[in-house]
Write a protein that holds these residues in place. Structure first.
Motif, PDB file in Angstrom:
ATOM      1  N   PHE B  55       0.849  -1.181   0.000  1.00  0.00           N
ATOM      2  CA  PHE B  55       0.000   0.000   0.000  1.00  0.00           C
ATOM      3  C   PHE B  55       0.887   1.233   0.000  1.00  0.00           C
ATOM      4  CE2 PHE B  55      -3.255   2.791   1.962  1.00  0.00           C
ATOM      5  CZ  PHE B  55      -4.263   2.539   1.047  1.00  0.00           C
ATOM      6  N   PRO B  56       0.771   2.088  -1.031  1.00  0.00           N
ATOM      7  CA  PRO B  56       1.699   3.214  -1.147  1.00  0.00           C
ATOM      8  C   PRO B  56       1.671   4.124   0.080  1.00  0.00           C
ATOM      9  CG  PRO B  56       0.305   3.034  -3.088  1.00  0.00           C
ATOM     10  CD  PRO B  56      -0.227   2.065  -2.090  1.00  0.00           C
ATOM     11  N   ARG B  60      -1.425   6.875   3.495  1.00  0.00           N
ATOM     12  CA  ARG B  60      -1.615   6.631   4.915  1.00  0.00           C
ATOM     13  C   ARG B  60      -0.974   7.728   5.753  1.00  0.00           C
ATOM     14  NH1 ARG B  60       2.581   1.663   5.989  1.00  0.00           N
ATOM     15  NH2 ARG B  60       2.510   2.451   8.115  1.00  0.00           N
ATOM     16  N   GLN B  61      -1.513   7.910   6.917  1.00  0.00           N
ATOM     17  CA  GLN B  61      -0.889   8.807   7.891  1.00  0.00           C
ATOM     18  C   GLN B  61      -0.819   8.047   9.200  1.00  0.00           C
ATOM     19  OE1 GLN B  61      -2.944  12.608   8.080  1.00  0.00           O
ATOM     20  NE2 GLN B  61      -2.922  12.740   5.844  1.00  0.00           N
ATOM     21  N   LYS B  62       0.369   7.755   9.616  1.00  0.00           N
ATOM     22  CA  LYS B  62       0.581   6.960  10.819  1.00  0.00           C
ATOM     23  C   LYS B  62      -0.222   5.647  10.757  1.00  0.00           C
ATOM     24  CE  LYS B  62       1.955  10.757  13.722  1.00  0.00           C
ATOM     25  NZ  LYS B  62       1.367  11.852  14.475  1.00  0.00           N
ATOM     26  N   HIS B  63      -1.203   5.491  11.634  1.00  0.00           N
ATOM     27  CA  HIS B  63      -1.912   4.218  11.703  1.00  0.00           C
ATOM     28  C   HIS B  63      -3.236   4.245  10.952  1.00  0.00           C
ATOM     29  CE1 HIS B  63       1.130   3.000  14.438  1.00  0.00           C
ATOM     30  NE2 HIS B  63       0.843   3.988  15.268  1.00  0.00           N
ATOM     31  N   CYS B  64      -3.414   5.263  10.138  1.00  0.00           N
ATOM     32  CA  CYS B  64      -4.721   5.454   9.525  1.00  0.00           C
ATOM     33  C   CYS B  64      -4.583   5.624   8.019  1.00  0.00           C
ATOM     34  CB  CYS B  64      -5.333   6.719  10.125  1.00  0.00           C
ATOM     35  SG  CYS B  64      -7.086   6.596  10.336  1.00  0.00           S
ATOM     36  N   CYS B  65      -5.482   5.013   7.245  1.00  0.00           N
ATOM     37  CA  CYS B  65      -5.435   5.206   5.807  1.00  0.00           C
ATOM     38  C   CYS B  65      -6.194   6.482   5.448  1.00  0.00           C
ATOM     39  CB  CYS B  65      -6.006   3.997   5.071  1.00  0.00           C
ATOM     40  SG  CYS B  65      -7.784   3.834   5.118  1.00  0.00           S
TER      41      CYS B  65
END
Ligand SMILES: [Zn+2]
Ligand SMILES: [Zn+2]
Ligand SMILES: [Zn+2]
Ligand SMILES: [Zn+2]
Lengths: 499, 237
Positions: B55-56, B60-65
């Motif tokens: 997944f590029p 995503r940002q930290k633990h969240c898409c």
């Protein structure tokens, strides 16, 4: 679905729950639980729907497969024109599917059914691709007047010439038309077996018979359909295969994959079973059941094969199965004899994204001298590994397998000469004709390459009188009996043809 | 000898199977089919459970898409879904199996998910109230079963149906992305059983989490009916 059962003038009647007559107080139950599903006697004065007759005569269909509304369909039951049959039966404690004949316990399952409200509604997993048949699913059949094609012109306009061996087979077929019997036409690959059928089919059609040519492969349906349309321009013709949109209902001449025969019942006076020995036909006993169910009681069954299996050969030799041989290829050249070439542990090589050296050399050789080639591989997985490697050598190289959505287009591109090498699983081994083609098999030792499959594969090479010298190469990691027998078989055929 | 639940090929179970699963159940799928599933493990989105492998980075940002970030940004949908967990990446192979199950109606395929689905439930959601995402009556009749309910039944605990589907299913793929995020009318409403979820943690069960719109709409109706929080569990993501 649920039905109600009630009495009209002392006679038992049934109706789907939504159409239950309001004044009869009757409990709804799964169709399976009904004891008497017989329709009332035929009302001759009823003006039946001819669309329904065309789509249902000689068949056994789900309600969902009919174009009419439930209301219109059921009206035909009330007048004795259709019958509801059980989809799933129980024979001595064993389930049986009445569409495909499956009675293998592991191919039945059940679910808590929202349609019939039974906790366990048993269904057949064997023919599920054609729409689910469960205990509460009625299969509909037509019991009204049969179809007729009297006003049709059944003349064949084919003008080609038959060889003497073909002529002989053609006459044998013609004299059998109208007789309840069997006939094996034993023809070498490239013997021109299709032309042998035309006169017999014409005679059958002219006497008002319904005719079916059944073949295990969609590709063959696609290739044969335009040919037959040209030969019999006046005949209603329909081509059936998984996912086909052709619903030329009520056609007199039907070209069908063996799987699609499951939908027919007592429909045909003449069934020609092509490639009778082919996987999956000989493999799947339910397909043999399909042929049996699709024929009328007085039907003539013709088997076409280049490689009849041992049992059939024995029956023919003992005189129990009438048969006729066409040993010679129509251009009179011998079948190419396969060469065996050891290619080492090719699977291991493939894992490292490499092809065996001698296979690479063959591909290069083909590309250099501009000759097309088939490369047969044992599985879809191998195909998927190999095609990207070959595309690096030439981007026009393609791979095709049974479930490939672009299969039709890819085969056409190959036939047009646009694709230099077509990598394929065994699906194209039969029936598809492309001149100037060589053939290689990778992993010939794999089980899927039976004697019969290998003979057929070899028959793909050199299929034109301008190019009788097609090459056949079996790359292997250990010789198998099937390979040796296939080679012997081809040599034997060439000897019999006096070549 | 076993027969593969999906491709029907005969195969021999590897000795390790029963050892790994610690189950007396037979291996449902052959080696070839089994290896076509992509189990979600390693890093995944903390909300929707999407696998971060393959997944590029920019999505995503930290633990969240980024999908989930967008859901959480708006007031209307923020916090509606506590978390989703799924067994497998919704790859072509799983798509084929799910379509065989739903559109061809081969209900038996559900059995192939029994062991891993139960395991995930025990690990992540044990003790929550199990609610299968309902189908509309028309679709349910057409199919003969609700695949979400069959999945819920695998878990062996009580099932309740506090919501019902009032708007007929359309093909999700036909809707634009904006349309999916911009939901005007909820496709679900509370049913007679809605009382039972008051103050409870609820676990929604469905076959796949695609855009998250269906699951969030169902979750919202249940929160409005008094549920404490709503999570979900699916086979595919
Ligand atoms: Zn069946
Ligand atoms: Zn049922
Ligand atoms: Zn399998
Ligand atoms: Zn997410």
């Amino acid at each position: 679905m649920r039905f109600v059962s009630f009495f009209v003038d002392g006679k038992n009647r049934i109706a789907p729950e939504p159409l239950a007559p309001r004044h009869h107080h009757s409990i709804s139950t799964s169709f399976y639980n009904l004891h008497n599903v017989d329709p009332p006697p035929l009302n001759e004065g009823y003006s039946f729907n001819t669309t329904l007759q065309a789509e249902l005569a000689g068949k056994l269909l789900l309600l969902d497969e009919l174009s009419l509304s439930l209301n219109e369909v059921h009206d035909h039951y009330d007048h004795g024109y259709i019958r509801y049959n059980k989809g799933i039966d129980n024979e001595q404690g064993k389930w049986k599917c009445n569409r495909c004949g499956n009675n293998e316990p592991r191919l039945f399952a059940s679910f808590s059914c929202y349609r019939c409200k039974e906790m366990q509604c048993v269904y057949c997993r064997n023919c599920i691709m054609m729409g689910r048949v469960s205990q509460c699913t009625p299969l509909v059949s037509w019991i009204g007047p049969s179809l007729n094609w009297k006003d049709r012109n059944c003349e064949s306009v084919w003008e080609g010439m038959l060889s003497s061996a073909q002529e002989n087979a053609s006459l044998r077929l013609e004299e059998k038309i109208g007789v309840k019997d069997e006939l094996l036409i034993w023809a070498v690959c490239g013997a021109g077996k299709t032309e042998v059928l035309f006169q017999g089919i014409e005679k059958a059609l002219k006497t008002g018979q319904r005719v079916c040519i059944a073949t295990p492969r969609t590709d063959v349906v696609l290739e044969l359909l335009p040919r037959l349309r040209k030969v019999f321009p006046g005949v209603t013709l329909s081509g059936l295969y998984g996912g086909s949109m052709d619903h030329m209902d009520g056609a007199q001449l039907i070209l069908s994959t063996t799987h699609q025969l499951f939908r027919f019942r007592k429909a045909f006076d003449l069934i020609i079973v092509d490639e009778v020995d082919a996987f999956p036909f000989s493999y799947d006993k339910t397909l043999a059941y399909a042929v049996q169910q699709a024929q009328k009681a007085e039907a003539l069954i013709v088997y076409l094969s280049a490689t009849p299996d041992r049992k059939m050969k024995q029956r023919a030799e003992d005189g129990k199965l009438p048969s006729v041989k066409i040993p010679k290829r129509y251009h009179g050249f011998p079948l190419p004899v396969p060469h065996f070439l050891w290619c080492g542990h090719w699977k291991k090589k493939l894992k490292k994204n490499k092809l065996p050296g001698n296979v690479m050399n063959w591909i290069n050789h083909q590309l250099e001298r501009n000759r097309q080639g088939f490369l047969f591989v044992p599985s879809v997985r191998t195909l998927e590994q190999i095609v990207p490697l070959l595309k690096e050598m030439n981007p026009l190289i393609e791979g095709v397998h049974a479930e490939d959505p672009d299969r039709k287009e890819k085969v056409i591109r190959f036939r047009n000469g646009e694709t230099p090498i077509l990598v394929t699983t065994t699906i194209l081994e039969r029936g598809v004709t492309v001149p100037f083609t060589d053939v290689a098999v990778l992993g010939t030792e794999e089980e899927i390459f039976t004697e019969s499959a290998l003979v057929q594969i070899a028959g793909r090479a050199g299929r034109s009188k301008d190019d009788p010298a097609g090459e056949v190469l079996f790359y292997h990691y250990g010789k198998t009996t099937a390979m040796v027998q296939a080679k012997r078989h081809i040599e034997q055929m060439n000897r019999e043809a006096g070549l | 000898m076993n027969y593969c639940l999906y491709c029907h090929e005969a195969f021999y179970e590897p000795v390790s199977w029963r050892f790994i699963t610690r189950l007396s159940e037979a291996m449902p799928f052959c080696d070839d089919c089994s290896s076509s599933f992509e189990a979600i493990n390693g890093e995944f989105c903390g909300i929707c459970g999407r696998s971060f492998t393959l997944f590029p980075e920019q999505y995503r940002q930290k633990h969240c898409c980024t999908d989930c970030i967008r859901w959480e940004e708006g007031k209307e949908w923020s916090g509606v879904l506590t978390k989703n967990r799924s067994l497998y990446v919704y790859n072509d192979f799983l798509k084929q199996i799910i379509s065989m199950l739903k559109y061809r109606g081969d209900a038996e395929l559900i059995q192939g998910f029994r062991a891993p689905f139960r395991k995930l439930y025990k690990q992540e959601f044990r003790g929550m109230l199990i609610v299968p995402v309902p189908l509309s009556v028309e679709r349910h009749y057409e199919r003969g079963f609700n695949q979400a309910q069959l999945l819920a039944e695998l878990l062996g605990d009580e099932i309740i149906v506090p919501i019902e589907r009032i708007i007929h299913e359309k093909k999700q793929s036909k809707k634009s992305r904006k349309e999916r995020l911009d939901i005007k009318e909820n496709i679900f409403q509370a049913s007679k059983e809605a009382e039972k979820i008051k103050g409870k943690s609820v676990l929604l069960i469905d076959d796949v989490y695609t855009t998250g719109a269906t699951i969030r709409q169902a979750a919202k109706v249940m929160l409005e009916a008094g549920a404490l929080e709503v999570s979900s569990m699916t086979v595919g993501r």
